[in-house]
Structures are given as structure tokens and as C-alpha cells.
Enzyme design. Structure first.
Site, PDB file in Angstrom:
ATOM      1  N   SER A 267       0.798  -1.221   0.000  1.00  0.00           N
ATOM      2  CA  SER A 267       0.000   0.000   0.000  1.00  0.00           C
ATOM      3  C   SER A 267       0.831   1.271   0.000  1.00  0.00           C
ATOM      4  O   SER A 267       0.325   2.337  -0.335  1.00  0.00           O
ATOM      5  CB  SER A 267      -0.933   0.005   1.211  1.00  0.00           C
ATOM      6  N   TYR A 268       2.090   1.182   0.386  1.00  0.00           N
ATOM      7  CA  TYR A 268       2.940   2.371   0.417  1.00  0.00           C
ATOM      8  C   TYR A 268       4.401   1.930   0.424  1.00  0.00           C
ATOM      9  O   TYR A 268       4.747   0.993   1.133  1.00  0.00           O
ATOM     10  CB  TYR A 268       2.609   3.200   1.669  1.00  0.00           C
TER      11      TYR A 268
END
Length: 176
Positions: A162-163
């Protein structure tokens, strides 16, 4: 969202980097030829970097001494060794360690006075912070910090994570 984040990082980051570089060059001469990177998620880390830099600059090494003991036990087939370490590990007062050493040499017999046993439980590991990710990547895969971040960015762009930076180590109770 990704495009917006990249645009904001670029605009704010380049302006703030220039400001900080001009402002801090006199205080940190080692950075004169380099620039200081800035992004919204990196800003809080800058204070830690500065504190660590100042600690390194002020560090004065000190000699220390310690006491260790080993015992060899001969059996018919082989000789085995047991090593015992001082629970204090190190002392910065040479004379105090020398006195303790002399006391050990004056009475070379050892007596076990206490055996401690305790149950140890391991907690589940926290998610890796970026620095820890880079350290473990270097240790296990021999990747440089830049290679590690390139792989993280690639995984992020492909939607697997996600990041690309992993600073969050706490999640809401309902998070799977």
C-alpha cells in the site's frame, strides 16, 4: 492519489529542500556539497537525523574492561568448554576490574550460588520501518538502501503493497 502525492512531494520538497540547504549549510559543513531531501512523510525524521549527527560529532570513545571465565571439561572422546560472562559485561573503571580480577585469582575455585530459569514469550514482530527494512535487505539479500527502496517502489506501483515507505507500526483494532 499517487499522482497528487508525487506532485505535492515534488513541489513542496524542492522548495523546502532549497530553503533548508541554504539555512543549514553553515551549521553542518559536511552537507555543503549535498542537498537535504524533504517530503511530507520524511519531515518528522529530519529531527532524529540532526540529533544523531550531533551525537556522533560529540562522541568521545572510552576504554572499558570486563571479566569472562571459561571452564574446560575433558571426557574420553573430547574436551568441551563452557563460557561464563559477567552479567555487568563492562566497567569503565580499570582499577575496580583489576581488583575483582585479583580476587578471582586469589581464590580460583568457583561456586554456583544461583541458577535462574524464566519463561520467555516472543511477541509477534512489528511491521518493518524503512530503516529496518533497508538493514535487513542489506543483511539477507546484500541489497543497497537504494535497491531496497527501488524494489519497494516497484511493488507499490504494481499494487502489491500500500505504500513504499513503511513507517506505520500501529494499526486500528479492526485492521486485518
Amino acid at each position: 492519489a499517487v499522482d497528487a502525492r508525487q506532485e505535492i512531494d515534488l513541489r513542496i520538497g524542492s522548495a523546502f529542500t532549497r530553503f533548508m540547504t541554504l539555512r543549514l549549510q553553515g551549521r553542518f559543513p559536511i552537507l555543503c556539497k549535498n542537498t537535504i531531501s524533504y517530503g511530507p512523510c520524511q519531515f518528522p525524521t529530519l529531527g532524529f537525523v540532526v540529533k544523531q549527527y550531533e551525537k556522533v560529532q560529540k562522541f568521545v570513545p572510552q576504554n572499558f574492561w570486563s571479566i569472562a571465565m571459561s571452564v574446560s571439561v575433558k571426557t574420553d572422546e573430547k574436551t568441551e568448554f563452557a563460557k561464563f560472562y559477567w552479567s555487568r559485561f563492562r566497567l569503565f573503571d580499570r582499577m575496580a576490574v583489576f581488583i575483582l580480577y585479583e580476587m578471582c585469582m586469589d581464590n580460583p575455585k568457583a561456586t554456583v550460588i544461583k541458577v535462574q530459569q524464566r519463561e520467555v514469550t516472543r511477541r509477534k514482530p512489528l511491521p518493518l520501518a524503512t530503516v529496518e527494512l533497508q538493514k535487513q535487505s542489506a543483511r539477507y539479500f546484500r541489497f543497497s538502501a537504494q535497491q531496497t527502496m527501488d524494489v519497494a517502489e516497484h511493488l507499490y506501483q504494481k499494487g502489491f503493497i500500500s505504500y513504499p515507505r513503511t513507517e506505520t507500526d500501529g494499526f486500528q483494532a479492526g485492521t486485518n
